[in-house]
Design an enzyme around this catalytic site. Structure first.
Site, PDB file in Angstrom:
ATOM      1  N   LYS A 201       0.673  -1.104   0.201  1.00  0.00           N
ATOM      2  CA  LYS A 201       0.453   0.382  -0.244  1.00  0.00           C
ATOM      3  C   LYS A 201       1.265   1.124   0.495  1.00  0.00           C
ATOM      4  CE  LYS A 201      -4.017  -2.108   1.089  1.00  0.00           C
ATOM      5  NZ  LYS A 201      -5.796  -2.413   1.775  1.00  0.00           N
ATOM      6  N   ARG A 236      -3.210 -10.028   4.048  1.00  0.00           N
ATOM      7  CA  ARG A 236      -3.965 -10.547   3.299  1.00  0.00           C
ATOM      8  C   ARG A 236      -2.604  -9.959   2.418  1.00  0.00           C
ATOM      9  NH1 ARG A 236      -5.622  -7.050  -0.247  1.00  0.00           N
ATOM     10  NH2 ARG A 236      -7.646  -7.993  -1.663  1.00  0.00           N
TER      11      ARG A 236
HETATM   12  N1  PMM Z   1      -7.473  -4.059   1.018  1.00  0.00           N
HETATM   13  C1  PMM Z   1      -8.050  -4.401  -0.129  1.00  0.00           C
HETATM   14  C2  PMM Z   1      -8.597  -5.149  -0.802  1.00  0.00           C
HETATM   15  N2  PMM Z   1      -9.342  -5.751  -0.435  1.00  0.00           N
HETATM   16  N3  PMM Z   1      -9.972  -6.738   2.094  1.00  0.00           N
HETATM   17  C3  PMM Z   1      -9.781  -6.611   3.870  1.00  0.00           C
HETATM   18  N4  PMM Z   1     -10.051  -7.535   4.513  1.00  0.00           N
HETATM   19  N5  PMM Z   1      -8.225  -5.768   4.021  1.00  0.00           N
HETATM   20  C4  PMM Z   1      -7.494  -5.009   3.087  1.00  0.00           C
HETATM   21  O1  PMM Z   1      -7.012  -4.323   3.423  1.00  0.00           O
HETATM   22  C5  PMM Z   1      -8.137  -5.110   2.047  1.00  0.00           C
HETATM   23  C6  PMM Z   1      -8.831  -5.676   1.577  1.00  0.00           C
HETATM   24  C7  PMM Z   1      -7.225  -2.866  -1.463  1.00  0.00           C
HETATM   25  O2  PMM Z   1      -5.990  -3.971  -2.064  1.00  0.00           O
HETATM   26  P1  PMM Z   1      -6.365  -4.571  -3.599  1.00  0.00           P
HETATM   27  O3  PMM Z   1      -5.679  -3.432  -4.379  1.00  0.00           O
HETATM   28  O4  PMM Z   1      -4.500  -4.543  -2.961  1.00  0.00           O
HETATM   29  O5  PMM Z   1      -6.768  -5.576  -2.840  1.00  0.00           O
END
Ligand code: PMM
Length: 263
Positions: A201, A236
């Protein structure tokens, strides 16, 4: 938890897995790299992202979940919509990961309760289009804990028995807010099992002199060590190999033995 975004516009892996075959191949790779769960999402939540229709989201996610489950891969579905969650669970997903903690779709919590699967409730203050305008806190840790606690009450009232909380790193948060939350994981853990999603991020890019997303994996792995040592439920991440190795190291260090074997 390995990230599998079947989207054209996610910040780090957008457009990389936009056919079922490439997405499934990547999901299999995530499992081979050590993921316990592959988190399949069909809608980008990066700051400023526009929403997609429920039909489009289902069309992206369901065939990928079904194919991965056929290959024996455990999948979660990353969605804010009850209809997508239900379709993905029917296709074999075993956990619903909702970045809105049930706030984006009032049907979500009752749907998850009747599906009978565990639920990830993330801290969320509004949709991606303008969420950064909501990054205003007097005391970010206290406010996130209290807002998540309200979501846990809503989950309990709906009849969901297994909930993981997530502080929503980068969602309506500045870099300073993210660091404060990561420094205070223990206060989140007082609510229940904790999932952290820091992977690649922007606050890590800012720390690393504006390095682009793929150059942020070592920093992400460092946060996985912190999460594992704190006893978090999960992380994650995009680069599963590095984080899975880090978790194995932390687990091995927890096992006693060798101290009396001599030099
Ligand atoms: N961040 C993203 C998407 N889904 N779900 C959870 N539980 N926690 C997060 O921090 C989260 C998520 C955004 O990141 P991406 O674009 O890499 O999927």
């Amino acid at each position: 938890m390995g990230v599998l975004n079947v989207t054209p516009d996610s910040f780090s892996d957008g457009g990389r897995h936009d056919t079922v075959d490439t997405a499934v191949a990547f999901g299999l790779q995530l499992r081979a790299d050590g993921a316990d769960l592959v988190d399949v999402g069909g809608e980008s939540t990066r700051p400023g992202a526009a929403r997609v229709s429920a039909d489009e989201e289902c069309a992206r996610v369901v065939p990928v979940v079904a194919a991965l489950v056929r290959e024996g891969v455990r999948c979660s579905v990353d969605t804010m919509r009850a209809s997508v969650a239900s379709a993905a669970v029917s296709a074999g997903a075993t956990l619903v990961n909702d970045v809105s903690g049930g706030l984006a779709d009032r049907s979500m919590l009752p749907a998850v309760a009747s599906l009978g699967v565990p639920y990830v409730a993330m801290h969320w203050r509004g949709h991606s289009a303008d969420m950064q305008t909501r990054a205003v806190y007097d005391d970010v840790v206290t406010e996130v804990v209290s807002e998540l606690s309200a979501r846990l009450d809503a989950c309990a009232a709906a009849g969901i028995s297994s909930v993981v909380v997530d502080p929503g790193i980068g969602f309506a948060k500045t870099a300073e807010h993210n660091w404060a939350l990561l420094r205070n994981v223990a206060r989140l853990q007082a609510l229940g099992p904790v999932l952290l999603g820091s992977s690649r991020k922007a606050f890590l890019g800012a720390l690393l002199d504006d390095r682009p997303p793929v150059g942020r994996d070592a920093a992400t792995t460092a946060l996985t060590v912190v999460a594992a040592q704190a006893g978090c439920w999960g992380v994650r991440v995009h680069d599963v190999r590095g984080s899975a190795d880090a978790v194995r190291v932390v687990e091995r260090l927890r096992q006693p033995g060798g101290e009396r074997l001599g030099a």
